[in-house]
Design a protein around this motif. Structure first.
Motif, PDB file in Angstrom:
ATOM      1  N   MET A   1       3.679 -11.357  -4.192  1.00 52.82           N
ATOM      2  CA  MET A   1       2.404 -11.017  -4.802  1.00 52.82           C
ATOM      3  C   MET A   1       1.497 -10.308  -3.805  1.00 52.82           C
ATOM      4  N   LEU A   2       1.478 -10.848  -2.596  1.00 55.20           N
ATOM      5  CA  LEU A   2       0.687 -10.210  -1.550  1.00 55.20           C
ATOM      6  C   LEU A   2       1.152  -8.778  -1.304  1.00 55.20           C
ATOM      7  N   THR A   3       2.474  -8.668  -1.219  1.00 61.65           N
ATOM      8  CA  THR A   3       3.047  -7.343  -0.987  1.00 61.65           C
ATOM      9  C   THR A   3       2.675  -6.406  -2.132  1.00 61.65           C
ATOM     10  N   ALA A   4       2.756  -6.941  -3.337  1.00 61.45           N
ATOM     11  CA  ALA A   4       2.450  -6.094  -4.494  1.00 61.45           C
ATOM     12  C   ALA A   4       1.024  -5.560  -4.381  1.00 61.45           C
ATOM     13  N   GLU A   5       0.134  -6.476  -3.998  1.00 62.21           N
ATOM     14  CA  GLU A   5      -1.260  -6.036  -3.931  1.00 62.21           C
ATOM     15  C   GLU A   5      -1.485  -5.013  -2.836  1.00 62.21           C
ATOM     16  N   ARG A   6      -0.890  -5.309  -1.711  1.00 68.26           N
ATOM     17  CA  ARG A   6      -1.076  -4.388  -0.596  1.00 68.26           C
ATOM     18  C   ARG A   6      -0.544  -3.008  -0.977  1.00 68.26           C
ATOM     19  N   GLU A   7       0.543  -3.047  -1.698  1.00 69.88           N
ATOM     20  CA  GLU A   7       1.133  -1.793  -2.128  1.00 69.88           C
ATOM     21  C   GLU A   7       0.151  -1.007  -2.997  1.00 69.88           C
ATOM     22  N   THR A   8      -0.475  -1.694  -3.919  1.00 71.52           N
ATOM     23  CA  THR A   8      -1.436  -1.030  -4.791  1.00 71.52           C
ATOM     24  C   THR A   8      -2.554  -0.428  -3.944  1.00 71.52           C
ATOM     25  N   ASP A   9      -3.002  -1.203  -2.944  1.00 73.86           N
ATOM     26  CA  ASP A   9      -4.096  -0.751  -2.098  1.00 73.86           C
ATOM     27  C   ASP A   9      -3.770   0.544  -1.381  1.00 73.86           C
ATOM     28  N   THR A  10      -2.597   0.583  -0.793  1.00 78.55           N
ATOM     29  CA  THR A  10      -2.322   1.701   0.089  1.00 78.55           C
ATOM     30  C   THR A  10      -1.763   2.908  -0.651  1.00 78.55           C
ATOM     31  N   SER A  11      -1.047   2.663  -1.715  1.00 77.85           N
ATOM     32  CA  SER A  11      -0.381   3.793  -2.360  1.00 77.85           C
ATOM     33  C   SER A  11      -1.353   4.575  -3.244  1.00 77.85           C
ATOM     34  N   ASP A  13      -4.810   6.436  -4.337  1.00 75.62           N
ATOM     35  CA  ASP A  13      -6.041   7.098  -3.940  1.00 75.62           C
ATOM     36  C   ASP A  13      -6.625   7.597  -5.236  1.00 75.62           C
ATOM     37  N   LEU A  14      -6.985   8.830  -5.270  1.00 76.38           N
ATOM     38  CA  LEU A  14      -7.496   9.331  -6.536  1.00 76.38           C
ATOM     39  C   LEU A  14      -6.367   9.784  -7.453  1.00 76.38           C
ATOM     40  N   ASP A  15      -5.142   9.854  -6.888  1.00 73.07           N
ATOM     41  CA  ASP A  15      -4.070  10.381  -7.728  1.00 73.07           C
ATOM     42  C   ASP A  15      -3.144   9.293  -8.279  1.00 73.07           C
ATOM     43  N   LEU A  16      -3.783   8.383  -9.008  1.00 68.91           N
ATOM     44  CA  LEU A  16      -2.990   7.359  -9.684  1.00 68.91           C
ATOM     45  C   LEU A  16      -2.402   7.958 -10.941  1.00 68.91           C
ATOM     46  N   ARG A  17      -1.327   7.359 -11.401  1.00 67.73           N
ATOM     47  CA  ARG A  17      -0.794   7.828 -12.671  1.00 67.73           C
ATOM     48  C   ARG A  17      -1.772   7.424 -13.771  1.00 67.73           C
ATOM     49  N   PRO A  18      -1.983   8.319 -14.752  1.00 67.05           N
ATOM     50  CA  PRO A  18      -2.985   8.067 -15.788  1.00 67.05           C
ATOM     51  C   PRO A  18      -2.836   6.690 -16.422  1.00 67.05           C
ATOM     52  N   ASP A  19      -1.611   6.277 -16.670  1.00 67.36           N
ATOM     53  CA  ASP A  19      -1.414   5.026 -17.413  1.00 67.36           C
ATOM     54  C   ASP A  19      -1.723   3.810 -16.557  1.00 67.36           C
ATOM     55  N   ILE A  21      -4.579   3.256 -15.075  1.00 65.83           N
ATOM     56  CA  ILE A  21      -5.983   2.860 -15.182  1.00 65.83           C
ATOM     57  C   ILE A  21      -6.370   2.816 -16.649  1.00 65.83           C
ATOM     58  N   GLY A  22      -6.850   1.670 -17.061  1.00 65.69           N
ATOM     59  CA  GLY A  22      -7.241   1.518 -18.461  1.00 65.69           C
ATOM     60  C   GLY A  22      -8.503   2.316 -18.751  1.00 65.69           C
ATOM     61  N   THR A  23      -8.710   2.616 -20.037  1.00 62.42           N
ATOM     62  CA  THR A  23      -9.889   3.384 -20.431  1.00 62.42           C
ATOM     63  C   THR A  23     -11.178   2.682 -20.015  1.00 62.42           C
ATOM     64  N   GLY A  24     -11.224   1.368 -20.232  1.00 66.39           N
ATOM     65  CA  GLY A  24     -12.429   0.607 -19.909  1.00 66.39           C
ATOM     66  C   GLY A  24     -12.781   0.708 -18.445  1.00 66.39           C
ATOM     67  N   ARG A  25     -11.781   0.501 -17.596  1.00 63.38           N
ATOM     68  CA  ARG A  25     -12.057   0.557 -16.158  1.00 63.38           C
ATOM     69  C   ARG A  25     -12.452   1.965 -15.725  1.00 63.38           C
ATOM     70  N   ALA A  26     -11.806   2.957 -16.309  1.00 63.22           N
ATOM     71  CA  ALA A  26     -12.133   4.341 -15.958  1.00 63.22           C
ATOM     72  C   ALA A  26     -13.601   4.624 -16.311  1.00 63.22           C
ATOM     73  N   ALA A  27     -14.011   4.133 -17.485  1.00 65.29           N
ATOM     74  CA  ALA A  27     -15.394   4.357 -17.915  1.00 65.29           C
ATOM     75  C   ALA A  27     -16.353   3.641 -16.978  1.00 65.29           C
ATOM     76  N   TRP A 157     -12.083   3.563  -8.430  1.00 61.23           N
ATOM     77  CA  TRP A 157     -10.871   4.167  -8.988  1.00 61.23           C
ATOM     78  C   TRP A 157      -9.637   3.519  -8.371  1.00 61.23           C
ATOM     79  N   ARG A 158      -9.725   3.339  -7.069  1.00 60.22           N
ATOM     80  CA  ARG A 158      -8.594   2.757  -6.360  1.00 60.22           C
ATOM     81  C   ARG A 158      -8.363   1.322  -6.847  1.00 60.22           C
ATOM     82  N   TRP A 159      -9.462   0.606  -7.024  1.00 64.26           N
ATOM     83  CA  TRP A 159      -9.341  -0.794  -7.416  1.00 64.26           C
ATOM     84  C   TRP A 159      -9.170  -0.986  -8.915  1.00 64.26           C
TER      85      TRP A 159
END
Ligand SMILES: Nc1nc2c(c(=O)[nH]1)N[C@H]1C(S)=C(S)[C@@H](COP(=O)(O)O)O[C@H]1N2
Ligand SMILES: [Mo]
Length: 532
Positions: A1-11, A13-19, A21-27, A157-159
């Motif tokens: 789980m820790l690894t998963a999170e760290r992965e999300t953190d580092t991988s 930036d602004l170029d996440l795959r559209p799917d 990020i949910g619409t709500g969070r994007a808004a 955006w990252r989070w």
């Protein structure tokens, strides 16, 4: 789980795959980033000077652009509530637009960042071109606001990214169960924290502004003794509860102007220039103005936007230097026909030179009811001309008096559909009783004004009865309003009470009902009164 999170953190930036990020969070990311950008702009402007901010500059240019079309909504001039509504409107629109751009960013990642940059530049432009703005503050506000907005968006955006779905080989039951919740909490905390920071910084900006206001300077200013003063007769205020006192207190005096932030002018840095078609243009400091021969005179000021029975009218005792003395010193050319007052906020108003020289009270005023002008009423100096509506004459935060021809210049409201000439129409108003009153002896009372002509008679009509002449209170001069009253033996029922005034020229108010635009409302003030 820790690894998963760290992965999300580092991988990410602004170029996440559209799917991801949910619409709500994007808004939320887009909306919160807008709020942060606005708050940062407020703070920079407040720290650097007491002038406008990005938001108020945008609001001001909105007013200047749309004031003409807004006049039909009965705001020939912006009242306090309109201003609050405008500021709230700008913040809400920016947030909603930012949220929408956040959603668009799911497809086209740069949408929100580009919008933040574009909006910041537009605001910076508004501030740089604002009459009270400076390029320095505009550039600094623009840079900091855009920077803060981008940083906030990037962080959110990252989070905002959902943890990556478990790889197909991992049985679903074994996928990190807390990851989704953990990431959600983190996002909510980040978004909430940024909103809190934006809120706190806005509160701080307001604090800084009020501590930088000219309030303290103003309170410590000692006004000179006037060379002459028009005294107010004791019988000018009626002993009737609810009727307007003869002199309106500064706190109760109506305020109308297009200024979104009240100009804070230090008297020591203030200069008044008298220029244009004159032989000897000159500049005057505040101290020099106060050193001249000054007079103190009650004058009733009213707004052309006042509706029949409305409250955009007040009577104050103004202290100042006769405009005629200043004009005399400058020596107007023979072709000078218009006096134009210019304000630091870009407002202008023009009236006939003849009006300044015909003996009426026309002042460059610095005192109001024995105090230096309140900031909202034009500190350190303004024009006050008896018998003219404020929009053509009463320039607050005055910086320049320019003589010109009648044709060469139109004041602020003229191209926006208001009459170039603005003599005050005769008006009368019922102050009491209100809509309901107890049976018995009732005072019908109010005020009437026809500055320059004076009030000769006020009459009251109940239903279709005879017009009854009201009693008139004393006045200091015919340049002020006059209180009136009539005793009425009221029996239970519902009545229509009307008032009409006759001026010193013997002219009675017309019953024709006309709205304020373009040159002042007409009609008789009428009230339906229920006696119980
Ligand atoms: N600088 C500036 N002066 C201004 C205005 C304005 O918008 N800006 N409004 C004018 C109008 S329309 C009126 S009615 C009077 C109101 O003066 P008050 O706010 O002191 O009552 O100010 C006049 N002076
Ligand atoms: Mo006005």
């Amino acid at each position: 789980m820790l690894t998963a999170e760290r992965e999300t953190d580092t991988s990410t930036d602004l170029d996440l795959r559209p799917d991801e990020i949910g619409t709500g969070r994007a808004a939320v990311a887009g909306g919160v980033a807008s709020l942060v950008a606005l708050a940062a702009g407020e703070l920079v402007a407040a720290v650097l000077d007491s002038g406008p901010s990005l938001v108020t500059a945008v609001g001001s240019s909105f007013i200047d652009r749309f004031a003409a079309s807004l006049k039909d909504v009965a705001v020939a001039v912006f009242g306090t509530n309109d201003k609050v509504a405008l500021i709230v409107g700008i913040v809400v629109v920016s947030t909603v637009f930012g949220a929408a751009m956040g959603v668009v960013s799911r497809r086209w990642t740069t949408a929100a960042p580009l919008t933040i940059v574009a909006a910041g530049l537009a605001g910076g432009w508004a501030l740089a071109t604002d009459p009270q703005g400076t390029t320095g503050v505009a550039v600094a506000s623009c840079v900091v606001s855009i920077g803060a907005g981008l940083a906030a968006f990037r962080l959110l955006w990252r989070w905002a990214a959902e943890p990556r779905p478990p790889a197909p080989s991992v049985p679903v039951e074994n996928a990190a169960p807390g990851a989704r919740r953990g990431s959600r909490r983190r996002f909510v905390i980040a978004a909430g924290g940024l909103v809190a920071v934006a809120g706190a910084s806005t509160v701080l900006s307001r604090r800084i502004r009020s501590s930088n206001s000219i309030g303290a300077e103003r309170r410590s200013t000692v006004l000179p003794r006037p060379l002459s003063a028009v005294s107010v007769p004791a019988g000018a205020t009626l002993d009737v509860p609810g009727v307007s006192p003869y002199v309106t207190s500064n706190a109760d005096f109506y305020r109308i102007d297009t200024a979104l932030s009240v100009p804070q002018l230090e008297a020591a840095n203030w200069r008044l220039s008298v220029s244009g078609l004159v032989d000897r243009p000159f500049e005057l400091s505040y101290a020099e103005l106060l050193d001249m021969d000054t007079v103190e005179v009650p004058v009733t000021l009213m707004c052309v936007s006042n509706q029949v029975g409305g409250d955009l009218v007040g009577n104050a005792v103004w202290q100042g230097v006769p405009l005629a003395d200043l004009l005399d010193r400058a020596g107007p050319h023979a072709d000078a026909a218009q006096v134009v007052g210019r304000s630091v906020d870009g407002f202008t108003a023009g009236f006939p030179l003849a009006d300044a020289l015909d003996g009426r009270t026309a002042l460059v005023a610095f005192g109001m009811n024995g105090e230096p002008l309140p900031a909202e009423h034009g500190y350190p100096a303004r024009l006050v001309v008896a018998g003219l509506y404020g929009y053509v004459s009463a320039t607050k935060w005055l910086s320049e008096i320019e003589l010109t021809t009648w044709e060469a210049f139109d004041g602020y409201w003229v191209p926006r559909g208001w009459s170039k000439r603005g003599p005050v129409k005769t008006q009368s108003r019922i102050d009491v009783p209100g809509r309901g009153v107890a049976a018995g002896r009732v005072a019908i009372a109010g005020i009437a004004w026809a500055p320059g002509r004076g009030i000769e008679r006020v009459e009251v009509q109940i239903d279709e009865g005879d017009w009854q002449e009201a009693n008139l209170a004393d006045v200091a001069s015919d340049e002020t309003w006059r209180a009136w009253h009539l005793a009425w033996d009221a029996t239970p029922g519902t009545y229509r009470v009307r008032v009409r005034a006759t001026d010193g020229d013997g002219e009675t108010q017309t019953p024709d009902e006309r709205s304020p635009a373009p040159d002042g409302a007409t009609g008789w003030h009428t009230r339906t009164v229920t006696v119980a």
